[in-house]
Design an enzyme around this catalytic site. Structure first.
Site, PDB file in Angstrom:
ATOM      1  CD  GLU A  75      10.978 -54.884  19.679  1.00 48.34           C
ATOM      2  OE1 GLU A  75      11.118 -55.647  20.663  1.00 48.34           O
ATOM      3  OE2 GLU A  75      11.340 -55.191  18.555  1.00 48.34           O
ATOM      4  CE  LYS A  91      14.642 -54.168  18.943  1.00 50.45           C
ATOM      5  NZ  LYS A  91      15.515 -55.262  19.380  1.00 50.45           N
TER       6      LYS A  91
END
Ligand code: 5MM
Length: 338
Positions: free
Chosen positions: A185, A227
């Site tokens: 992420e 992500k």
């Protein structure tokens, strides 16, 4: 490393029309969210709040996985109302009974990067293999690590982007060696006055460097989920781009930077309002098919209404769960581009 197993787990997490609930707020973040509504910042309240979310009837129709925090993966259902002999059930066991996979946040948060004012790197590599082994033994199927990049006049710098990408590579490899699917992420933060064009430039640079670095650490792309933040105008920008533009810019960046081989792409909400995040996600999904499956993996945009309604009171659980389920349904529809 069993790459086929990792790929299959990743694809399960990316089941069409379902998402991954991010409920991995550290105690510090969770307490700050509670404080905004005057909810006492106790371990029991954090447990009760997560219980309210996870026991919402029907969530398994809309989510494939939940990202947990270390405290939460060790917590159980209903300690207050247990009868003699009833030891309760770990949330991770409760979720798997519903067909929902447990994930775990394994980074240890952001620290300032010396010499680079206003920039951070993410810590948590020390002792990571042993922690991953423990989480795996608890039944975790995937993990998550977040790096954050603030857009400013001179930030983020290439050095700090690359340093975070290297750390993400080491994290992802350690996860795959332990049989856990890594969610990587790299979040480009919404805070600021920047234009969507600037967000596009920074997100492109961040993702390009990330995918330059990951193979150097022997990360297997089919066993990995990205992500990402959406490409979006800064929260305080004078003019904010509309959802169709956000979708177009986001998809352009992903197509340019993200290898086809990764298992899929999920989106964080990053401080957008719940309606804004859903609308943007809906417009992005309308641009499918893309080389990878897409899904939502919001925290605030799924939880905010439910938290406000719950407000720490048992009598509000039913209404809070209704609001939470409503948000999940809306994002499930958005995932289908409806
Ligand atoms: C839940 O928040 C996660 C970060 O937690 P800490 O800041 O407490 O370490 C965060 O990684 C989250 O999973 C994602 O940013 C998605 O959350 P949002 O609210 O951006 O959708």
């Amino acid at each position: 490393m069993d790459i086929q197993h990792l790929h299959a787990t990743a694809l399960r997490l990316l089941t069409p029309s379902k998402g991954i609930l991010a409920a991995d707020e550290s105690n510090h973040t969770c307490n700050a969210r509670f404080a905004a509504y005057g909810i006492p910042e106790t371990e029991e309240n954090r447990r009760a709040y997560r219980q309210m979310l996870f026991t919402t009837p029907g969530i398994e129709k809309y989510i494939t996985g939940v990202i947990l925090y270390d405290e939460t993966i060790r917590q159980k259902t209903n300690p207050m109302t247990r009868t003699k002999g009833d030891t309760g059930m770990f949330f991770r066991e409760y979720l798997i009974q519903k067909g929902i996979l447990s994930g775990i946040k394994v980074d240890a948060g952001l620290v300032d990067m010396p010499g680079f004012p206003g920039e951070t790197i993410t810590q948590g590599l020390d002792g990571l293999p042993a922690r991953l082994e423990e989480y795996k033994s608890m039944g975790a199927s995937f993990a998550k690590w977040r790096a954050a990049f603030k857009i400013g006049a001179n930030t983020p710098s290439e050095e700090v982007i690359r340093e975070n990408a290297k750390i993400l590579g080491r994290y992802a490899k350690a996860c795959q060696d332990e049989g856990l699917v890594p969610i990587v992420e790299p979040e480009v933060l919404l805070d600021g006055v920047h234009s969507i064009e600037k967000s596009k430039m920074v997100t492109t640079q961040v993702l390009k460097i990330l995918f330059e670095e990951l193979p150097k650490y022997f990360v297997e792309l089919p066993g990995l989920i990205l992500k990402t933040s959406m490409v979006i105008s800064g929260k305080d920008a004078m003019v904010r781009a509309d959802a169709k533009t956000v979708a177009r810019f986001t998809v352009e960046v992903l197509k340019t930077c993200v290898p086809d081989q990764i298992a899929g792409v999920v989106f964080l909400s990053g401080g957008q309002s719940p309606d804004e995040a859903t609308k943007n996600f809906d417009e992005i999904a309308k641009l499918e098919p893309l080389p990878w499956p897409l899904a939502f993996s919001f925290s605030r945009a799924l939880q905010n209404d439910a938290l406000e309604i719950w407000a720490g009171k048992d009598e509000n659980i039913h209404d809070a769960q209704k609001a939470f389920l409503g948000r999940l349904q809306e994002n499930s529809l958005a995932d289908q581009g409806l």
